[in-house]
Motif scaffolding. Structure first.
Motif, PDB file in Angstrom:
ATOM      1  N   MET A 241      33.558  36.157  31.188  1.00 43.98           N
ATOM      2  CA  MET A 241      34.446  35.079  30.764  1.00 43.98           C
ATOM      3  C   MET A 241      35.854  35.613  30.565  1.00 43.98           C
ATOM      4  O   MET A 241      36.032  36.744  30.106  1.00 43.98           O
ATOM      5  CB  MET A 241      33.911  34.460  29.468  1.00 43.98           C
ATOM      6  N   ARG A 242      36.820  34.809  30.951  1.00 38.99           N
ATOM      7  CA  ARG A 242      38.232  35.187  30.822  1.00 38.99           C
ATOM      8  C   ARG A 242      38.524  36.509  31.536  1.00 38.99           C
ATOM      9  O   ARG A 242      39.342  37.310  31.092  1.00 38.99           O
ATOM     10  CB  ARG A 242      38.628  35.254  29.344  1.00 38.99           C
TER      11      ARG A 242
ATOM     12  N   PRO B 208      32.947  29.748  32.783  1.00 43.26           N
ATOM     13  CA  PRO B 208      33.986  29.273  31.859  1.00 43.26           C
ATOM     14  C   PRO B 208      33.514  29.414  30.414  1.00 43.26           C
ATOM     15  O   PRO B 208      32.361  29.118  30.091  1.00 43.26           O
ATOM     16  CB  PRO B 208      34.162  27.801  32.242  1.00 43.26           C
ATOM     17  N   THR B 209      34.387  29.867  29.547  1.00 43.19           N
ATOM     18  CA  THR B 209      34.000  30.134  28.165  1.00 43.19           C
ATOM     19  C   THR B 209      33.468  28.891  27.463  1.00 43.19           C
ATOM     20  O   THR B 209      32.426  28.946  26.792  1.00 43.19           O
ATOM     21  CB  THR B 209      35.197  30.699  27.385  1.00 43.19           C
TER      22      THR B 209
END
Length: 336
Positions: free
Chosen positions: A205-206, A269-270
């Motif tokens: 994530m990210r 996606p978080t």
């Protein structure tokens, strides 16, 4: 207390003239704490339920309920309380008994044994929140919405000890919050990640840019010894890390490279990962046996978001300086 086994003493070490008892000594951190204390002259009693896994030397085999009733037969100057149930998932009754009642039992023993100090190993999980948090100080705790039962139990254990500290000076109480303990023999942190890599691929994530603030297990053992010795810190809590935050992806790939493994990622996606984790937790709460979800909100938070700790209090008051670098610790895990 059981008599020392052959080979349990550290030869050539000047005796300090003090006895320490370490709970959870059959575990990862507890074993390191026992060895560090013995290497610095303490007469150490290694306490734990698994007799076969306890370090050689004098031992107490039993759980914390047994320990609270035990007659040490002598003064135990220091108790280092490492024993805990540590997991991102589980029923409250289990965590309450192991981590809240268990801490009360360790305190009972310390009082009965005439200990001058109790060092309690807590967790920076109590700072967890679904957002970036940088330079967290010891007072930055919001106990109102713990993310899981483990965190709730650690908050309650700390509250119990702080109440005891306010009642009087004996035993003196010091709390440590070591972040992301890693090193040779790690049974939890890296193995969990490797398990997820093998089964699903590691959620990324990210871009894996979230900062992780890890601690070499040897440095936690050092901090525990300092917390047992440094005067004037009764009732204090201390963050402990290596002081070397790094991006999650960089640390992960360094570990995998040392093990000769290729990364396997799932880009997620978080917000979606957090939502799925919340649904899985709700479902697993209802299923027979209360199985652990494949991913929890706490796990998503630790992977997706930066969390770094300010260790200036430990540096200033305990004289804590990490002795083992993060690179050395990661290499030590890879060597096994």
């Amino acid at each position: 207390m059981k008599e020392p086994a052959a080979g349990g003493e550290t030869s050539g070490v000047e005796p300090r003239g003090e006895t320490a008892l370490v709970t959870g000594a059959s575990g990862f951190l507890g074993g390191y704490v026992v060895r560090d204390l013995r290497a610095h002259g303490y007469d150490v009693i290694a306490s734990g339920r698994n007799a076969a896994a306890l370090p050689a030397g004098e031992t107490f085999v039993g759980d914390l309920d047994d320990l609270a009733r035990a007659n040490p037969g002598r003064t135990v100057d220091v108790v280092v309380h490492c024993a805990a149930l540590s997991s991102p998932w589980g029923r409250w009754a289990q965590f309450e008994h192991a981590n809240v009642t268990g801490t009360a039992r360790a305190l009972e023993f310390a009082r009965r044994a005439g200990a001058r100090r109790l060092v309690h190993i807590s967790s920076p999980g109590i700072y967890a929140a679904p957002r970036d948090r940088l330079g967290i100080r010891e007072g930055d705790v919001d106990p109102r919405h713990p993310m899981n039962n483990y965190i709730r139990s650690k908050l309650e254990a700390e509250a119990l000890l702080q109440s005891a500290a306010a009642e009087g000076p004996r035993p003196e109480i010091v709390i440590l919050r070591p972040r992301g303990i890693i090193g040779r023999g790690d049974p939890s942190l890296v193995p969990r990640i490797l398990h997820v890599r093998e089964r699903f691929g590691i959620p990324l994530m990210r871009g894996g840019r979230g900062l992780v603030d890890l601690t070499a297990v040897e440095n936690v053992a050092l901090a525990a010894r300092l917390a047992a010795e440094v005067p004037g810190v009764h009732g204090q809590a201390f963050n402990i890390t290596n002081g070397d935050p790094r991006p999650f992806r960089a640390v992960l790939e360094q570990v995998l490279d040392g093990l000769g493994l290729e990364p396997r990622y799932r880009r997620v996606p978080t917000a979606a990962a957090y939502g799925v984790a919340a649904v899985l937790e709700a479902v697993c709460e209802l299923l027979p046996g209360h199985p652990e979800p494949p991913v929890t909100r706490y796990t998503v938070t630790t992977i997706a978001h930066s969390q770094t700790l300010d260790i200036s209090r430990a540096r200033d008051l305990l004289g804590y300086r990490p002795a083992v670098s993060l690179d050395e610790s990661l290499a030590g895990y890879a060597r096994g």
